[in-house]
Structure formats: C-alpha cells, structure tokens
Design a protein around this motif. Structure first.
Motif, PDB file in Angstrom:
ATOM      1  N   VAL A  18     -30.294  32.240   6.755  1.00 48.73           N
ATOM      2  CA  VAL A  18     -29.803  33.611   6.790  1.00 48.73           C
ATOM      3  C   VAL A  18     -28.390  33.617   6.214  1.00 48.73           C
ATOM      4  CG1 VAL A  18     -29.293  35.621   8.226  1.00 48.73           C
ATOM      5  CG2 VAL A  18     -31.179  34.081   8.850  1.00 48.73           C
ATOM      6  N   GLU A  19     -28.115  34.575   5.326  1.00 48.09           N
ATOM      7  CA  GLU A  19     -26.779  34.698   4.752  1.00 48.09           C
ATOM      8  C   GLU A  19     -26.091  35.929   5.330  1.00 48.09           C
ATOM      9  OE1 GLU A  19     -26.566  32.632   0.508  1.00 48.09           O
ATOM     10  OE2 GLU A  19     -27.658  34.533   0.445  1.00 48.09           O
ATOM     11  N   TYR A  20     -24.813  35.759   5.656  1.00 48.79           N
ATOM     12  CA  TYR A  20     -24.048  36.801   6.338  1.00 48.79           C
ATOM     13  C   TYR A  20     -22.857  37.262   5.496  1.00 48.79           C
ATOM     14  CZ  TYR A  20     -26.515  34.957  10.439  1.00 48.79           C
ATOM     15  OH  TYR A  20     -27.477  34.540  11.325  1.00 48.79           O
ATOM     16  N   ALA A  21     -22.392  38.476   5.808  1.00 48.71           N
ATOM     17  CA  ALA A  21     -21.143  38.999   5.262  1.00 48.71           C
ATOM     18  C   ALA A  21     -20.218  39.328   6.429  1.00 48.71           C
ATOM     19  CB  ALA A  21     -21.396  40.249   4.427  1.00 48.71           C
ATOM     20  N   GLY A  22     -18.921  39.363   6.153  1.00 43.41           N
ATOM     21  CA  GLY A  22     -17.969  39.690   7.196  1.00 43.41           C
ATOM     22  C   GLY A  22     -16.604  40.027   6.630  1.00 43.41           C
ATOM     23  N   VAL A  23     -15.718  40.463   7.523  1.00 42.76           N
ATOM     24  CA  VAL A  23     -14.339  40.819   7.175  1.00 42.76           C
ATOM     25  C   VAL A  23     -13.446  39.634   7.531  1.00 42.76           C
ATOM     26  CG1 VAL A  23     -12.425  42.395   7.641  1.00 42.76           C
ATOM     27  CG2 VAL A  23     -14.793  43.261   7.617  1.00 42.76           C
ATOM     28  N   LEU A  24     -12.650  39.187   6.579  1.00 42.98           N
ATOM     29  CA  LEU A  24     -11.785  38.040   6.821  1.00 42.98           C
ATOM     30  C   LEU A  24     -10.563  38.440   7.645  1.00 42.98           C
ATOM     31  CD1 LEU A  24     -11.893  36.272   3.339  1.00 42.98           C
ATOM     32  CD2 LEU A  24     -13.036  35.564   5.459  1.00 42.98           C
TER      33      LEU A  24
END
Length: 358
Positions: free
Chosen positions: A273-279
């Motif tokens: 599973v690939e995720y995105a997020g706020v650094l």
C-alpha cells in the motif's frame, strides 16, 4: 514499456483526463501544528513541493489542472526507491525536503511515523474502506507483489506453471526464478515479508536456503529482474519466473486482447500500500493538504492504473477492461503486522543477506 509504482521507472500511458479538484476537502483535518482550512482557500498560491519515489508518473494534465484550480505550482522531488525515500525524510526531518510526500509504503510506514516526519491530517473525502495509518498517512494506491510467469515459455517447455511458494523450490523449476534484493528494492522487501508471513521468523531462512539451492537469481532492481532476466518481458531474458506485480499481466496482452502472455502467481503475494501525507515543518501545509486531497479525487484515482500501474485506494473506481481480465488481486495475500516489519526489518534483511548472498 511496463512501469510499476514504488519500485521501478518506465513510460507513462497518459490519456486526456479531466479532473474536478475538490479543494473543499482540505477542511477534513489539520496538521498538528494547528493549520486549518475552512471551505478551501481560493487565494492559496505559491509552490507546493511533493517528495516522492522515482516511479512517480501521474499524468501531467492532472497536475496542470490542480495548479489551475489551486493557484499553486507543484514541484516534484524524486528521492529514489520507497526505502530511500523514507531514509531521506528521516535524515532531513529538521529541514524537510518539501511539503507533501507520496510513496511511503506499508513496509516503511511505521518508521516514518516513529521518526515524526509527518503532520496528522485526515482528508474529508477519505474513500470507504481506505484506512489511514497513524492519522497521518493516507492510502492512495495498492498493488500485490507476486512472482510472474511467462506462460508461453511454460507451454513450450511442457512444464506446468508453479502455483505456490513451495513450488518455487521444487527441483523441476531449478534456475528459472529471478527475484530482487530486499536491501535495494521495495518489491524485494515485500517478497521477503511475504515469505516471513508464510514460513515465520524461524522458518524463512530455511525457505530461502531451498531457493538458493534451486538456483534463484537475485537482481538489484525490478528493472533488471523484469527486463534483463525475465523471458516474459520480450527483452531476451532467459528466466520464465520473475518477481513483479499482480498487475503486470495486464501489460503483456496479445494484440487482439484475448489473452496475456504472462500470469501472476496469486499464492505468492504481499499487498503493498502506498500512502501520501503532509510533512512536519512544511513551508506550505495548506498546499500539502490540498495535494493529498487531490490524490483522492475520482479522476486521479481512475488514472492510477494506467499511469502508476497500481490499484486505486477507492474501490468504487471503475478499472480498465484489461485489468478486470488479467490483473486480479490476490484473495489471501500473506500478511505481517506493520509494527513487526518496523521492529525487525533491518534484522530480517541482514539475515536474508547472510543466507542468500553470503
């Protein structure tokens, strides 16, 4: 040329895709630093930098539309493979490389969270069934890492296509398999985790010893394994079994579209599973939130199969016809708890290296 997300680079099959960017989705959460958005910020401007892996290949038309709708400019910074990506984020957490990240997968998610490189943020438009990790990592796509077989080679040889992990160690398949190194390849790590899920911490080394005895070849990258060694890629390779993805057979379809020349062994899979997020510490947290929201819009999710070659996180998205025919997901992929992977990843790679490489 086939390209699979999170592990390898190739060309983009990009069609003209329209996107309706819902910036109002930014109202779904806030970073731990206290940044909040209301009904979207129509005056938002500036640059939002997306840090990702080398396999980022989303249609530029979608990015252009995001820029037009948001008033922001997107800069993409590639940081290597998924593992290298996380390592870079950890090393630079006090001076982050960008604003948002895409490409952290479930074998590295715990490490990123524990290192504090991410701000908490939950999009309002999180698809049904898509589960966040740690309140900060939003699932964008998924794919099953599996061994692939060259169907034509096996038909010509009169040998049955193997089915299970155990089959791969059978002497009748000696010198036929190529995999990738888990120390240098994210699908390689996913496959190592699959064997731990199948045989346990106490049994996976014995399994890999049996593969070594059966002539397994180890490549450093997916590109080398698939395009140099795999006979099913049409590039002159000599091994009819190669570690790839369950989606790969959708890109080796005959000209008349009636069959695929390769198949995935769905009893050998681990679901990535690939995720995105706020650094954390981002210069543009609102822009980062908007970009995460954008990756969940219907048009982006629908574009993922043909641009990133992964299944969308939104299960309601209609898949391409070839995927429905030739790229089914595994019914029961092998599983290992993310916390276990985080705790033992380096140890498992070291043990694998001692067993396989010596």
């Amino acid at each position: 040329m086939l390209r699979l997300s999170g592990a390898h680079v190739g060309t983009i099959q990009a069609g003209a895709v329209a996107v309706a960017l819902l910036l109002a989705g930014c109202s779904g959460g806030s970073g731990s630093g206290g940044t909040e958005t209301g009904e979207g910020d129509p005056t938002a401007s500036g640059t939002v930098t997306l840090v990702t892996h080398d396999s980022w290949a989303l249609d530029e038309k979608l990015i252009d539309r995001f820029e037009q709708e948001s008033g922001m400019t997107v800069e993409v910074s590639a940081a290597g493979d998924a593992g290298t990506l996380v390592n870079q984020l950890v090393l630079t957490k006090d001076a982050p490389l960008g604003d948002a990240v895409f490409g952290i997968d479930n074998t590295f998610a715990s490490r990123a969270l524990e290192a504090g490189v991410l701000e908490e943020y939950t999009p309002a438009a999180l698809p049904d069934g898509a589960e966040q990790v740690g309140g900060a990592l939003t699932p964008v796509d998924q794919g099953d890492v599996c061994v692939n077989a060259d169907e034509a080679w096996f038909e010509k040889s009169g040998l049955e296509v193997p089915t299970t992990l155990e089959d791969l160690a059978d002497p009748q398949y000696r010198d036929l398999l190529v995999v990738t190194n888990p120390a240098t390849s994210s699908p390689g790590l996913a496959f190592l985790v699959a064997t731990i899920g199948a045989f346990g911490e106490d049994g996976f080394e014995d399994y890999w010893t049996s593969l070594v005895d059966n002539g397994v070849k180890v490549a450093d990258s997916w590109e080398d394994a698939y395009y140099v060694d795999f006979s099913g890629a049409g590039e002159g390779g000599e091994r009819p079994l190669a570690l790839s993805y369950a989606t790969s057979p959708a890109f080796t379809v005959s000209k008349d579209g009636s069959e695929s020349t390769t198949s995935a062994l769905l009893e050998t899979c681990f679901r990535q599973v690939e995720y995105a997020g706020v650094l954390a510490g981002s210069d543009n947290p609102e822009g980062a939130q908007a970009l995460v929201d954008f990756l969940l819009t219907q048009d982006v999710q629908a574009a993922l199969p043909e641009s990133m070659y992964m299944y969308p996180a939104d299960s309601s998205v209609q898949l391409p016809e070839d995927w429905q025919k030739f790229a089914p997901q595994a019914d029961a992929p092998f599983e290992v708890e993310p916390a276990e992977v985080s705790e033992h990843r380096d140890e498992w790679i070291e043990r694998w290296t001692e067993t396989v490489v010596g």
